[in-house]
Design an enzyme around this catalytic site. Structure first.
Site, PDB file in Angstrom:
ATOM      1  N   ARG A 155      65.305  33.395  13.756  1.00 12.32           N
ATOM      2  CA  ARG A 155      66.607  33.875  14.208  1.00 12.32           C
ATOM      3  C   ARG A 155      67.629  32.762  14.120  1.00 12.32           C
ATOM      4  O   ARG A 155      67.320  31.602  14.403  1.00 12.32           O
ATOM      5  CB  ARG A 155      66.542  34.372  15.659  1.00 12.32           C
ATOM      6  CG  ARG A 155      65.864  35.716  15.796  1.00 12.32           C
ATOM      7  CD  ARG A 155      65.933  36.221  17.224  1.00 12.32           C
ATOM      8  NE  ARG A 155      65.445  35.230  18.158  1.00 12.32           N
ATOM      9  CZ  ARG A 155      66.064  34.909  19.291  1.00 12.32           C
ATOM     10  NH1 ARG A 155      67.203  35.462  19.614  1.00 12.32           N
ATOM     11  NH2 ARG A 155      65.532  34.021  20.109  1.00 12.32           N
TER      12      ARG A 155
ATOM     13  N   SER B  96      58.520  26.147  17.147  1.00 16.68           N
ATOM     14  CA  SER B  96      57.359  26.399  18.008  1.00 16.68           C
ATOM     15  C   SER B  96      56.040  26.125  17.293  1.00 16.68           C
ATOM     16  O   SER B  96      55.157  26.988  17.210  1.00 16.68           O
ATOM     17  CB  SER B  96      57.416  27.828  18.543  1.00 16.68           C
ATOM     18  OG  SER B  96      58.567  28.002  19.333  1.00 16.68           O
TER      19      SER B  96
ATOM     20  N   ASP C 233      60.150  26.454  22.920  1.00 17.52           N
ATOM     21  CA  ASP C 233      60.688  27.579  23.684  1.00 17.52           C
ATOM     22  C   ASP C 233      60.702  27.337  25.194  1.00 17.52           C
ATOM     23  O   ASP C 233      61.587  27.843  25.900  1.00 17.52           O
ATOM     24  CB  ASP C 233      59.963  28.883  23.353  1.00 17.52           C
ATOM     25  CG  ASP C 233      58.443  28.766  23.410  1.00 17.52           C
ATOM     26  OD1 ASP C 233      57.935  27.685  23.767  1.00 17.52           O
ATOM     27  OD2 ASP C 233      57.765  29.747  23.069  1.00 17.52           O
TER      28      ASP C 233
END
Length: 497
Positions: free
Chosen positions: A111, A180, A233
């Site tokens: 994203r 991540s 995250d």
């Protein structure tokens, strides 16, 4: 009630095989319905006993977590909980202004987003995002191909957004990068890739600085953008929540996996080398999924799952209570019941023997089934495992198994939070100092009974008075907006306060 727990090896935390119980399987054809139910109930009773998490045990888990945190801060390799320095020493305050970008790469999609910050009290004025699927061939190609694709999509997004917003302030664009995958960081904006996970296999990227790779790719696209921060995250969740609430002390992920990040005093980090940051603080990425303790309530199903996993002896805490594994634990219990009794009838075990076929959303749906005849339970058993014609009594037993597994997970999760509060000295104060723990992840957000059990257990562990000063709050999209907010807090144009 005495609770037997499986021992752990001193090194590697492998779970030792349990003593083999007497093999009491009877041929399916010679077992009556009553005998099948009784046998299944005994399996569930054994599971319930092995999964018990009384307050005294959870307090031991919390103390062990706090101890491991301290050991991990003392020296590299001093603890199974890695306690990695994030090099983020300044979190958002809510006073940041301007437009900042975020990039969230953690799976088969990534994203990109832009947030426009309005400073005091205005917070986020506008937010736009776009999700992009990564072509499968790029997940095993070259580093330049992957980062080139990401940079090209990022350039398109920037062009579209800035065309609409008519942005032109002469400043270099700044980006927060949520990555991540395991990295070894040396600064807030650099980190070498240790290894790929989640179906990625790009060999020439391993050992390379992922920020430099992205920066080079953006330059090739003619994109004038600076990577201000590299985070994960959990750190993003902490940053996103702290932006709105100064009392947030930790960000935690309860999703497919689990992790936590919190704010530590820099002078408490013995392994820190070099000059301490001016802020006096440092965000620590705990990597707490690898926590292990002899106090953890482990069953034969956990032991088998661990032995058959890609990383035996590792991530024990995560394997007991993250969304990746809860459905799989329930499947293993159901398989034992089916093999040891005729409770499900003469079924084809192909699907019931398929690893990870039963997922946590499935057990959540069964656990939350409030229909009089447990219709949803019957549907999920048939759809996923081809178990048909179950009695209401059998379906109730399945719900109980889901409850036992999810309840153990939630209570162990609460013990972890209590451990963080204990390490920070915030587990016993009475309302003088507010402590907010921000949580993101699908397990916490969508599994209502897990969330409610976690919250009530944390209150149980802290006690009535201390609980008044602690809150657990859902923080949505930390990995995305948190990255952009960290970019803002680390901005090279940030006003000196």
């Amino acid at each position: 009630m005495r609770i037997d727990r499986l021992p752990f090896r001193n090194r590697g935390c492998h779970i030792l095989p349990p003593e083999k119980s007497q093999d009491w399987r009877l041929g399916v054809g010679v077992m009556t319905a009553a005998e099948a139910v009784a046998m299944a109930e005994q399996v569930v009773a054994d599971l319930r006993e092995k999964c018990e998490t009384p307050p005294a045990l959870l307090r031991e888990v919390a103390s062990a977590m706090a101890h491991e945190m301290g050991a991990g801060l003392e020296k590299e390799g001093g603890s199974r909980v890695k306690m990695l320095l994030s090099y983020v020493d300044k979190l958002p305050t809510g006073r940041e202004e301007g437009s900042f970008y975020g990039l969230d790469l953690g799976g088969t999609n990534f994203r990109v987003l832009r947030v426009q910050l309005g400073g005091n009290e205005k917070h986020v004025i506008n937010r736009e995002s776009r999700e992009v699927s990564i072509p499968p061939q790029l997940m095993s190609g070259s580093s330049s191909e992957l980062f080139g694709f990401i940079a090209s999509e990022l350039a398109k997004f920037v062009a579209d957004e800035e065309k609409c917003a008519n942005i032109s302030n002469g400043k270099k664009r700044e980006l927060g990068f949520t990555f991540s995958f395991p990295v070894k960081q040396r600064s807030v904006a650099s980190g070498t890739l240790v290894k790929w996970t989640k179906a990625f296999a790009i060999d020439d990227a391993v050992g390379e600085d992922v920020v430099a790779e992205l920066q080079t790719a953006m330059e090739k696209q003619g994109l004038d953008m600076h990577v201000a921060a590299l985070i994960n995250d959990a750190v993003g969740t902490l940053a996103g929540a702290r932006y709105y609430d100064k009392d947030v002390v930790a960000g935690v992920i309860f999703g497919t996996g689990t992790n936590a990040a919190y704010v530590e005093k820099a002078n408490a980090i013995a392994k820190w080398e070099g000059e301490l940051p001016n802020s006096g603080d440092m965000v620590i990425n705990m990597e707490w999924g690898n926590f292990c303790s002899s106090h953890l309530p482990v069953t034969e199903y956990d032991q088998e799952l661990d032995e058959e996993s890609l990383n035996p002896g590792e991530q024990i805490y995560e394997k007991l209570m993250s969304g990746m594994y809860l459905g799989e634990i329930v499947r293993r219990v159901l398989l034992k019941i089916s093999l040891d009794s005729s409770l499900f009838g003469n079924i084809d075990h192909t699907k019931l023997k398929t690893h990870f076929l039963l997922r946590t959303p499935h057990i959540s749906a069964m656990h939350h089934d409030e229909t009089p005849d447990l219709k949803i339970v019957a549907e999920k058993l048939e759809e996923n495992l081809e178990i048909t014609g179950t009695s209401l009594e059998t379906r109730k037993l399945v719900v109980e198994i889901c409850d036992i597994v999810a309840r153990r997970a939630a209570r162990l999760a609460a013990a972890g939070l209590a451990g963080i509060l204990k390490k920070l000295g915030r587990d016993c104060n009475a309302q003088e100092q507010q402590s907010v723990i921000a949580v993101d992840g699908g397990l916490f957000e969508h599994y209502t009974k897990f969330r409610e059990c976690l919250e009530s257990t944390l209150g149980e562990l802290l006690g009535e008075e201390a609980s008044k000063s602690v809150a657990v709050k859902h923080a949505d999209d930390g990995s995305g907006i948190g990255a952009a907010l960290i970019a803002a807090s680390q901005s090279q144009y940030r006003n000196v306060e």
